[in-house]
Each structure stands twice: as structure tokens, then as C-alpha cells.
Design an enzyme around this catalytic site. Structure first.
Site, PDB file in Angstrom:
ATOM      1  N   PRO A  10      -7.596 -18.640 -41.894  1.00 26.14           N
ATOM      2  CA  PRO A  10      -8.826 -17.927 -41.564  1.00 26.14           C
ATOM      3  C   PRO A  10      -9.900 -18.784 -40.922  1.00 26.14           C
ATOM      4  CG  PRO A  10      -8.611 -18.226 -43.935  1.00 26.14           C
ATOM      5  CD  PRO A  10      -7.290 -18.616 -43.323  1.00 26.14           C
ATOM      6  N   ASN A  11     -10.528 -18.173 -39.945  1.00 24.01           N
ATOM      7  CA  ASN A  11     -11.691 -18.712 -39.222  1.00 24.01           C
ATOM      8  C   ASN A  11     -11.359 -19.825 -38.247  1.00 24.01           C
ATOM      9  OD1 ASN A  11     -13.691 -17.006 -40.462  1.00 24.01           O
ATOM     10  ND2 ASN A  11     -13.356 -18.175 -42.339  1.00 24.01           N
ATOM     11  N   ARG A  18     -18.297 -22.619 -33.196  1.00 22.03           N
ATOM     12  CA  ARG A  18     -19.281 -22.605 -34.292  1.00 22.03           C
ATOM     13  C   ARG A  18     -19.177 -23.939 -35.043  1.00 22.03           C
ATOM     14  NH1 ARG A  18     -19.650 -17.981 -32.489  1.00 22.03           N
ATOM     15  NH2 ARG A  18     -19.840 -15.998 -33.570  1.00 22.03           N
ATOM     16  N   TYR A  23     -16.546 -29.367 -37.217  1.00 24.38           N
ATOM     17  CA  TYR A  23     -15.178 -29.182 -36.731  1.00 24.38           C
ATOM     18  C   TYR A  23     -14.958 -29.616 -35.281  1.00 24.38           C
ATOM     19  CZ  TYR A  23     -14.689 -26.578 -41.052  1.00 24.38           C
ATOM     20  OH  TYR A  23     -14.665 -26.225 -42.385  1.00 24.38           O
ATOM     21  N   ASN A  74      -2.173 -25.205 -41.614  1.00 19.87           N
ATOM     22  CA  ASN A  74      -3.586 -25.374 -41.940  1.00 19.87           C
ATOM     23  C   ASN A  74      -4.033 -24.029 -42.486  1.00 19.87           C
ATOM     24  OD1 ASN A  74      -6.305 -25.685 -42.216  1.00 19.87           O
ATOM     25  ND2 ASN A  74      -6.655 -26.585 -40.192  1.00 19.87           N
ATOM     26  N   ALA A  77      -9.502 -21.985 -45.671  1.00 15.66           N
ATOM     27  CA  ALA A  77     -10.061 -21.831 -47.016  1.00 15.66           C
ATOM     28  C   ALA A  77      -9.029 -21.333 -48.030  1.00 15.66           C
ATOM     29  CB  ALA A  77     -11.259 -20.885 -46.970  1.00 15.66           C
ATOM     30  N   HIS A  80      -7.582 -23.590 -50.831  1.00  7.37           N
ATOM     31  CA  HIS A  80      -8.247 -23.844 -52.112  1.00  7.37           C
ATOM     32  C   HIS A  80      -8.179 -22.651 -53.067  1.00  7.37           C
ATOM     33  CE1 HIS A  80      -9.645 -26.949 -49.466  1.00  7.37           C
ATOM     34  NE2 HIS A  80     -10.326 -26.084 -48.734  1.00  7.37           N
ATOM     35  N   ASP A  87       3.179 -19.938 -53.615  1.00 11.28           N
ATOM     36  CA  ASP A  87       4.439 -19.330 -54.057  1.00 11.28           C
ATOM     37  C   ASP A  87       5.361 -19.048 -52.877  1.00 11.28           C
ATOM     38  OD1 ASP A  87       3.592 -19.434 -56.668  1.00 11.28           O
ATOM     39  OD2 ASP A  87       3.146 -17.288 -56.850  1.00 11.28           O
ATOM     40  N   GLU A  98       1.050 -30.032 -44.708  1.00  9.10           N
ATOM     41  CA  GLU A  98      -0.298 -29.460 -44.797  1.00  9.10           C
ATOM     42  C   GLU A  98      -1.235 -30.275 -43.901  1.00  9.10           C
ATOM     43  OE1 GLU A  98      -1.844 -29.627 -48.776  1.00  9.10           O
ATOM     44  OE2 GLU A  98      -3.802 -28.860 -48.176  1.00  9.10           O
ATOM     45  N   HIS A 100      -5.330 -30.575 -42.297  1.00  7.93           N
ATOM     46  CA  HIS A 100      -6.740 -30.166 -42.200  1.00  7.93           C
ATOM     47  C   HIS A 100      -7.430 -31.027 -41.166  1.00  7.93           C
ATOM     48  CE1 HIS A 100      -6.292 -27.619 -45.637  1.00  7.93           C
ATOM     49  NE2 HIS A 100      -5.639 -28.603 -46.221  1.00  7.93           N
ATOM     50  N   LEU A 101      -8.297 -30.413 -40.409  1.00  3.59           N
ATOM     51  CA  LEU A 101      -9.079 -31.146 -39.414  1.00  3.59           C
ATOM     52  C   LEU A 101     -10.025 -32.121 -40.100  1.00  3.59           C
ATOM     53  CD1 LEU A 101      -9.854 -27.943 -37.427  1.00  3.59           C
ATOM     54  CD2 LEU A 101      -8.591 -29.872 -36.467  1.00  3.59           C
ATOM     55  N   SER A 102     -10.713 -31.614 -41.115  1.00  4.29           N
ATOM     56  CA  SER A 102     -11.707 -32.421 -41.822  1.00  4.29           C
ATOM     57  C   SER A 102     -11.059 -33.125 -43.015  1.00  4.29           C
ATOM     58  CB  SER A 102     -12.863 -31.527 -42.295  1.00  4.29           C
ATOM     59  OG  SER A 102     -12.385 -30.545 -43.197  1.00  4.29           O
ATOM     60  N   ARG A 107     -15.539 -33.797 -48.805  1.00  6.41           N
ATOM     61  CA  ARG A 107     -16.456 -32.657 -48.655  1.00  6.41           C
ATOM     62  C   ARG A 107     -16.805 -32.080 -50.039  1.00  6.41           C
ATOM     63  NH1 ARG A 107     -14.536 -28.751 -44.033  1.00  6.41           N
ATOM     64  NH2 ARG A 107     -16.660 -28.010 -44.418  1.00  6.41           N
ATOM     65  N   ARG A 111     -13.416 -28.044 -52.234  1.00  5.06           N
ATOM     66  CA  ARG A 111     -12.378 -28.269 -51.216  1.00  5.06           C
ATOM     67  C   ARG A 111     -11.410 -29.385 -51.621  1.00  5.06           C
ATOM     68  NH1 ARG A 111     -14.364 -25.326 -46.702  1.00  5.06           N
ATOM     69  NH2 ARG A 111     -16.632 -25.323 -46.698  1.00  5.06           N
TER      70      ARG A 111
HETATM   71  O1  CA2 Z   1     -10.610 -28.996 -42.263  1.00  4.81           O
HETATM   72  C1  CA2 Z   1      -9.871 -28.013 -42.154  1.00  4.81           C
HETATM   73  O2  CA2 Z   1      -8.997 -27.908 -41.297  1.00  4.81           O
HETATM   74  C2  CA2 Z   1     -10.085 -26.807 -43.093  1.00  4.81           C
HETATM   75  O3  CA2 Z   1      -8.816 -26.238 -43.377  1.00  4.81           O
HETATM   76  C3  CA2 Z   1     -10.958 -25.834 -42.341  1.00  4.81           C
HETATM   77  C4  CA2 Z   1     -11.351 -24.632 -43.181  1.00  4.81           C
HETATM   78  C5  CA2 Z   1     -11.942 -25.074 -44.502  1.00  4.81           C
HETATM   79  O4  CA2 Z   1     -12.212 -23.935 -45.310  1.00  4.81           O
HETATM   80  C6  CA2 Z   1     -11.035 -26.013 -45.248  1.00  4.81           C
HETATM   81  O5  CA2 Z   1     -11.691 -26.422 -46.447  1.00  4.81           O
HETATM   82  C7  CA2 Z   1     -10.725 -27.229 -44.406  1.00  4.81           C
HETATM   83  C8  CA2 Z   1     -12.388 -23.799 -42.450  1.00  4.81           C
HETATM   84  C9  CA2 Z   1     -11.964 -23.373 -41.094  1.00  4.81           C
HETATM   85  C10 CA2 Z   1     -13.136 -22.690 -40.511  1.00  4.81           C
HETATM   86  O6  CA2 Z   1     -13.277 -23.140 -39.204  1.00  4.81           O
HETATM   87  C11 CA2 Z   1     -14.454 -22.873 -38.610  1.00  4.81           C
HETATM   88  C12 CA2 Z   1     -14.564 -23.307 -37.328  1.00  4.81           C
HETATM   89  C13 CA2 Z   1     -15.721 -23.092 -36.662  1.00  4.81           C
HETATM   90  C14 CA2 Z   1     -16.772 -22.429 -37.279  1.00  4.81           C
HETATM   91  C15 CA2 Z   1     -16.648 -22.001 -38.576  1.00  4.81           C
HETATM   92  C16 CA2 Z   1     -15.478 -22.213 -39.249  1.00  4.81           C
END
Ligand code: CA2
Length: 151
Positions: A10-11, A18, A23, A74, A77, A80, A87, A98, A100-102, A107, A111
Site C-alpha cells: 500500500p501507498n 509525496r 522516500y 515490500n 505498512a 507491521h 501466513d 523482504e 524496504h526503502l527506508s 524509524r 515500524r
Molecule cells: O520503507 C519502506 O519501503 C516501507 O515499506 C514504506 C511504507 C512504510 O509503511 C513501511 O514502514 C516502510 C510506506 C510506503 C508509503 O509510501 C509513500 C510514498 C510516498 C508518500 C507517502 C507514502
């Protein structure tokens, strides 16, 4: 030829548009192009997708059986929160990396825990889009039967 699938949660479709301070400015399409270029170098097939829906991600994991040799996930959210994704991964028995960008461990506390990590081959986080390429290398190496003790 081995086949890898990269699933995004998601997102992540909002990447580059954004919160660039967290990110970066790279879009998900930029990441897909980078991964497709790397897939050619590695000589693997690649499927790349994104969904904002937990159930669709579960179904994509199920559908990978017999179609792909391994997954890069990836889960955003859902990492978490989702026992369902954990499963699904455990049930299909495919190797999953797995990503993650961040750096989720640097954080907010919520997370720091990943439901995916215990059923994943490994976790790569904190390297931005490069993490996807590193994950492809790790998965391709694992699938090629490289005898590294950890993989
Ligand atoms: O760091 C990552 O790749 C995450 O999976 C990104 C998720 C976050 O919930 C994880 O804790 C770490 C969020 C992705 C949302 O991406 C956005 C990008 C631009 C603007 C808002 C959200």
C-alpha cells in the site's frame, strides 16, 4: 530461466510524488525500470506489481506457486500488521526477500517489528531503490544454489 516476482504494498504507488524527504523522488515506475534492466543482466524473468489491498497481495503470493521461483516483497505498512501475509508466505514455501526503502529500524517503534521477517529468507532495508536490486541479486544467488551458509 528463473522467474522472480516483485510485489509492492500500500501507498507505494505514491512514491516520488509525496513525502520525498522520507522516500526520495524516485517513482515506483523508475524502480520497475531499474529492476527490469537488472533482470536482463541476471538473465531472469521478472513480474512487477503493486496493490493497496491486503487480500490482493495474499492472492498474488498464492498465485506465485508454479509461476515464479521466488518473491521480493515490500509489503509497506502491512509489514507491521499483517499476519495474513506472513501466513501466505509460510504456506507457499517460496523464498521471499523482504525489502524496504527506508531503514525501518531507525524509524518509529511501530515500524521495528516485521511479521514478514521470520518467514523471509532475509530483509534488506535502508538503501532506497537500490535495495530492490540487492534483493534480486540475493534471490538469484539463492535460486542458483550458491552454497553460502546463510542463504
Ligand atoms: O520503507 C519502506 O519501503 C516501507 O515499506 C514504506 C511504507 C512504510 O509503511 C513501511 O514502514 C516502510 C510506506 C510506503 C508509503 O509510501 C509513500 C510514498 C510516498 C508518500 C507517502 C507514502
Amino acid at each position: 530461466m528463473k522467474s522472480l516476482a516483485i510485489l509492492n504494498g500500500p501507498n507505494l504507488n505514491l512514491l516520488g510524488r509525496r513525502q520525498p524527504e522520507i522516500y526520495g523522488r524516485t517513482t515506483l515506475n523508475d524502480i520497475e525500470v531499474m529492476c527490469r534492466t537488472h533482470a536482463e543482466r541476471l538473465g531472469v524473468e521478472l513480474a512487477f506489481s503493486q496493490s493497496n489491498h491486503e487480500g490482493e497481495l495474499v492472492e498474488a503470493i498464492h498465485a506465485a506457486v508454479g509461476t515464479h521461483d521466488g518473491l521480493i516483497l515490500n509489503a509497506g505498512a502491512y509489514t507491521h500488521t499483517s499476519v495474513a501475509l506472513r501466513d501466505a508466505i509460510a504456506s507457499v514455501g517460496l523464498p521471499v526477500v523482504e525489502v524496504h526503502l527506508s531503514n525501518i529500524h531507525a524509524r518509529e517503534a511501530f515500524r521495528h517489528h516485521s511479521h514478514i521477517a521470520p518467514v523471509a529468507l532475509g530483509q534488506i532495508c535502508g538503501f532506497g531503490a537500490t535495495g530492490y536490486v540487492l534483493a534480486m541479486d540475493a534471490l538469484a544467488s539463492h535460486l542458483s544454489g550458491a552454497t553460502d551458509a546463510a542463504t
